[in-house]
Design a protein around this motif. Sequence first.
Motif, PDB file in Angstrom:
ATOM      1  N   THR A 148      38.852  50.027  41.235  1.00  0.00           N
ATOM      2  CA  THR A 148      40.188  49.745  41.295  1.00  0.00           C
ATOM      3  C   THR A 148      40.213  48.131  41.525  1.00  0.00           C
ATOM      4  O   THR A 148      41.404  47.540  41.416  1.00  0.00           O
ATOM      5  CB  THR A 148      40.848  50.460  42.514  1.00  0.00           C
ATOM      6  OG1 THR A 148      40.101  50.255  43.818  1.00  0.00           O
ATOM      7  CG2 THR A 148      41.030  51.908  42.241  1.00  0.00           C
ATOM      8  N   MET A 149      39.197  47.593  42.419  1.00  0.00           N
ATOM      9  CA  MET A 149      39.374  46.263  42.455  1.00  0.00           C
ATOM     10  C   MET A 149      38.799  45.276  41.235  1.00  0.00           C
ATOM     11  O   MET A 149      39.405  44.239  41.211  1.00  0.00           O
ATOM     12  CB  MET A 149      38.283  45.798  43.358  1.00  0.00           C
ATOM     13  CG  MET A 149      38.477  46.377  44.885  1.00  0.00           C
ATOM     14  SD  MET A 149      36.887  46.291  46.026  1.00  0.00           S
ATOM     15  CE  MET A 149      36.780  44.382  46.140  1.00  0.00           C
ATOM     16  N   LEU A 150      38.122  45.762  40.400  1.00  0.00           N
ATOM     17  CA  LEU A 150      37.464  45.047  38.967  1.00  0.00           C
ATOM     18  C   LEU A 150      39.114  44.547  38.409  1.00  0.00           C
ATOM     19  O   LEU A 150      38.688  43.349  37.606  1.00  0.00           O
ATOM     20  CB  LEU A 150      36.774  45.843  38.356  1.00  0.00           C
ATOM     21  CG  LEU A 150      35.312  46.186  38.837  1.00  0.00           C
ATOM     22  CD1 LEU A 150      34.519  47.142  38.088  1.00  0.00           C
ATOM     23  CD2 LEU A 150      34.729  44.805  39.101  1.00  0.00           C
ATOM     24  N   PRO A 151      39.803  45.406  38.059  1.00  0.00           N
ATOM     25  CA  PRO A 151      41.062  44.677  37.487  1.00  0.00           C
ATOM     26  C   PRO A 151      41.659  43.560  38.079  1.00  0.00           C
ATOM     27  O   PRO A 151      42.030  42.455  37.139  1.00  0.00           O
ATOM     28  CB  PRO A 151      42.169  45.856  37.108  1.00  0.00           C
ATOM     29  CG  PRO A 151      41.238  46.993  37.269  1.00  0.00           C
ATOM     30  CD  PRO A 151      40.107  46.946  38.085  1.00  0.00           C
ATOM     31  N   ALA A 152      41.722  43.633  39.265  1.00  0.00           N
ATOM     32  CA  ALA A 152      42.130  42.329  40.147  1.00  0.00           C
ATOM     33  C   ALA A 152      41.204  41.048  39.922  1.00  0.00           C
ATOM     34  O   ALA A 152      41.763  39.947  39.659  1.00  0.00           O
ATOM     35  CB  ALA A 152      42.573  42.461  41.621  1.00  0.00           C
ATOM     36  N   ILE A 153      39.941  41.427  40.099  1.00  0.00           N
ATOM     37  CA  ILE A 153      39.045  40.351  39.680  1.00  0.00           C
ATOM     38  C   ILE A 153      39.346  39.730  38.119  1.00  0.00           C
ATOM     39  O   ILE A 153      39.062  38.684  38.000  1.00  0.00           O
ATOM     40  CB  ILE A 153      37.499  41.042  39.483  1.00  0.00           C
ATOM     41  CG1 ILE A 153      37.283  41.365  41.284  1.00  0.00           C
ATOM     42  CG2 ILE A 153      36.617  39.800  39.309  1.00  0.00           C
ATOM     43  CD1 ILE A 153      35.975  41.884  41.555  1.00  0.00           C
ATOM     44  N   GLY A 154      39.274  40.590  37.042  1.00  0.00           N
ATOM     45  CA  GLY A 154      39.665  40.158  35.938  1.00  0.00           C
ATOM     46  C   GLY A 154      40.862  39.170  35.672  1.00  0.00           C
ATOM     47  O   GLY A 154      40.751  38.210  35.140  1.00  0.00           O
ATOM     48  N   LEU A 155      41.944  39.528  36.226  1.00  0.00           N
ATOM     49  CA  LEU A 155      43.286  38.843  36.314  1.00  0.00           C
ATOM     50  C   LEU A 155      42.804  37.606  37.031  1.00  0.00           C
ATOM     51  O   LEU A 155      43.653  36.301  36.777  1.00  0.00           O
ATOM     52  CB  LEU A 155      44.235  39.527  37.172  1.00  0.00           C
ATOM     53  CG  LEU A 155      44.810  40.628  35.981  1.00  0.00           C
ATOM     54  CD1 LEU A 155      45.717  41.538  36.988  1.00  0.00           C
ATOM     55  CD2 LEU A 155      45.517  40.272  35.018  1.00  0.00           C
ATOM     56  N   ALA A 156      42.100  37.449  38.209  1.00  0.00           N
ATOM     57  CA  ALA A 156      41.830  36.251  39.051  1.00  0.00           C
ATOM     58  C   ALA A 156      41.029  35.432  38.005  1.00  0.00           C
ATOM     59  O   ALA A 156      41.270  34.106  38.277  1.00  0.00           O
ATOM     60  CB  ALA A 156      40.977  36.744  40.260  1.00  0.00           C
ATOM     61  N   LEU A 157      40.314  35.929  37.297  1.00  0.00           N
ATOM     62  CA  LEU A 157      39.424  34.853  36.373  1.00  0.00           C
ATOM     63  C   LEU A 157      40.150  34.334  35.550  1.00  0.00           C
ATOM     64  O   LEU A 157      40.237  33.114  35.182  1.00  0.00           O
ATOM     65  CB  LEU A 157      38.258  35.694  35.728  1.00  0.00           C
ATOM     66  CG  LEU A 157      37.214  36.328  36.935  1.00  0.00           C
ATOM     67  CD1 LEU A 157      36.020  37.233  35.838  1.00  0.00           C
ATOM     68  CD2 LEU A 157      36.376  35.094  37.132  1.00  0.00           C
ATOM     69  N   LEU A 158      41.186  34.764  35.029  1.00  0.00           N
ATOM     70  CA  LEU A 158      42.230  34.494  33.970  1.00  0.00           C
ATOM     71  C   LEU A 158      43.073  33.449  34.540  1.00  0.00           C
ATOM     72  O   LEU A 158      43.191  32.192  34.118  1.00  0.00           O
ATOM     73  CB  LEU A 158      42.878  35.403  33.242  1.00  0.00           C
ATOM     74  CG  LEU A 158      43.820  35.160  32.311  1.00  0.00           C
ATOM     75  CD1 LEU A 158      43.089  34.484  31.129  1.00  0.00           C
ATOM     76  CD2 LEU A 158      44.902  36.329  31.766  1.00  0.00           C
ATOM     77  N   LEU A 159      43.494  33.660  35.838  1.00  0.00           N
ATOM     78  CA  LEU A 159      44.296  32.822  36.508  1.00  0.00           C
ATOM     79  C   LEU A 159      43.827  31.550  37.152  1.00  0.00           C
ATOM     80  O   LEU A 159      44.280  30.394  36.983  1.00  0.00           O
ATOM     81  CB  LEU A 159      44.924  33.534  37.954  1.00  0.00           C
ATOM     82  CG  LEU A 159      45.910  32.927  38.513  1.00  0.00           C
ATOM     83  CD1 LEU A 159      47.286  32.438  37.822  1.00  0.00           C
ATOM     84  CD2 LEU A 159      46.443  33.628  39.852  1.00  0.00           C
ATOM     85  N   LYS A 160      42.267  31.600  37.255  1.00  0.00           N
ATOM     86  CA  LYS A 160      41.733  30.467  37.517  1.00  0.00           C
ATOM     87  C   LYS A 160      41.508  29.437  36.527  1.00  0.00           C
ATOM     88  O   LYS A 160      41.689  28.381  36.801  1.00  0.00           O
ATOM     89  CB  LYS A 160      40.267  30.991  38.165  1.00  0.00           C
ATOM     90  CG  LYS A 160      39.340  29.719  38.523  1.00  0.00           C
ATOM     91  CD  LYS A 160      38.056  30.117  38.891  1.00  0.00           C
ATOM     92  CE  LYS A 160      37.140  29.054  39.520  1.00  0.00           C
ATOM     93  NZ  LYS A 160      35.686  29.521  39.841  1.00  0.00           N
ATOM     94  N   MET A 161      41.666  29.907  35.273  1.00  0.00           N
ATOM     95  CA  MET A 161      41.477  28.891  34.153  1.00  0.00           C
ATOM     96  C   MET A 161      42.999  28.345  33.800  1.00  0.00           C
ATOM     97  O   MET A 161      42.908  27.276  33.368  1.00  0.00           O
ATOM     98  CB  MET A 161      40.839  29.929  32.715  1.00  0.00           C
ATOM     99  CG  MET A 161      39.493  30.218  33.203  1.00  0.00           C
ATOM    100  SD  MET A 161      38.995  30.799  31.437  1.00  0.00           S
ATOM    101  CE  MET A 161      39.922  32.249  31.413  1.00  0.00           C
ATOM    102  N   LEU A 162      44.150  29.349  34.067  1.00  0.00           N
ATOM    103  CA  LEU A 162      45.370  28.819  33.656  1.00  0.00           C
ATOM    104  C   LEU A 162      46.186  28.058  34.799  1.00  0.00           C
ATOM    105  O   LEU A 162      47.267  27.681  34.539  1.00  0.00           O
ATOM    106  CB  LEU A 162      46.125  29.751  33.191  1.00  0.00           C
ATOM    107  CG  LEU A 162      45.520  30.693  31.946  1.00  0.00           C
ATOM    108  CD1 LEU A 162      46.210  32.043  31.689  1.00  0.00           C
ATOM    109  CD2 LEU A 162      45.456  29.860  30.719  1.00  0.00           C
TER     110      LEU A 162
END
Length: 286
Positions: free
Chosen positions: A183-197
């Motif tokens: 359940t934490m991994l989707p949040a990590i994926g969104l955080a990685l995308l947000l870090k770039m944008l």
Amino acid sequence: MIVQALIVGLVVAVAKFLDWWGSTQLARPIFIVALLGFLLGHPTEGIIIGAQLELIFLGNVSLGGVMPSDITLGSIFGAAFAMLTNSDLTVAITLAVPISMLGTLLYSFMKMVITSLVPRFEKHIKDKNYRKFARLWHMQFWGFELAYFLLGFIVILVGADAVKAFVEWLPTWVQSSMTVASTMLPAIGLALLLKMLWQKSLAPYYFLGFALGAFFFYQKATEVSKGVITSAPSNILSLVQIAFIGFIIAALVVMAELKSNKQAKAKSTSAVASTDDEDEEDFFND
């Protein structure tokens, strides 16, 4: 099991074709896992698992020749093992992440093999031997596809029973921990995308979306059952509705920026024209 292994091998080969020779983005988990689920007879599970894996790998972007992880391979194998062993989403996510990282090793090896053929391609071009050039190209192409097909076929044929036995052997507390981690991994994926944008100008829109989801997603609704008043959550705004609102805001921002750029371009053009007129007048006055 042989039929399922053939299906997975075929999907892996098709995904690699779409990924590296087509560049269509159809090898992303949200599409390729849904296709896999349909072919394996689990269409609903394929759509759900594909969407969840897409959230995890949303911020995974290959830049040039650098591949952080082979999300295509990891997603297909993770989803296939979960569906064939009748496991839940936790198993798919838990297997997809490490398999995707191991997939980079295979990618690097395949890249080394194909790159080693470049001198032979150059020699055929220099000798104007286009028939040998075409033959070599087809050999490396079909060899690449066959390698990934055999990988998918053998891994599923040999590993499905082993994965099922391993999942059944796991203690309850380990499976619970896997559920929490998944359940934490989707949040990590969104955080990685947000870090770039991320930009400071995007902060208001980010918190606006958070506010819509946090404050308007649930509402306390009272129900009376056997004389006892209970509270139950009911949706005000679904995620689809929030996304639709975000699309409208994004469209307004884009149109405003286009209008601003058009006005700035018009001012720049008029300024250049007035400068040319002044230069022309000075020339005749001189």
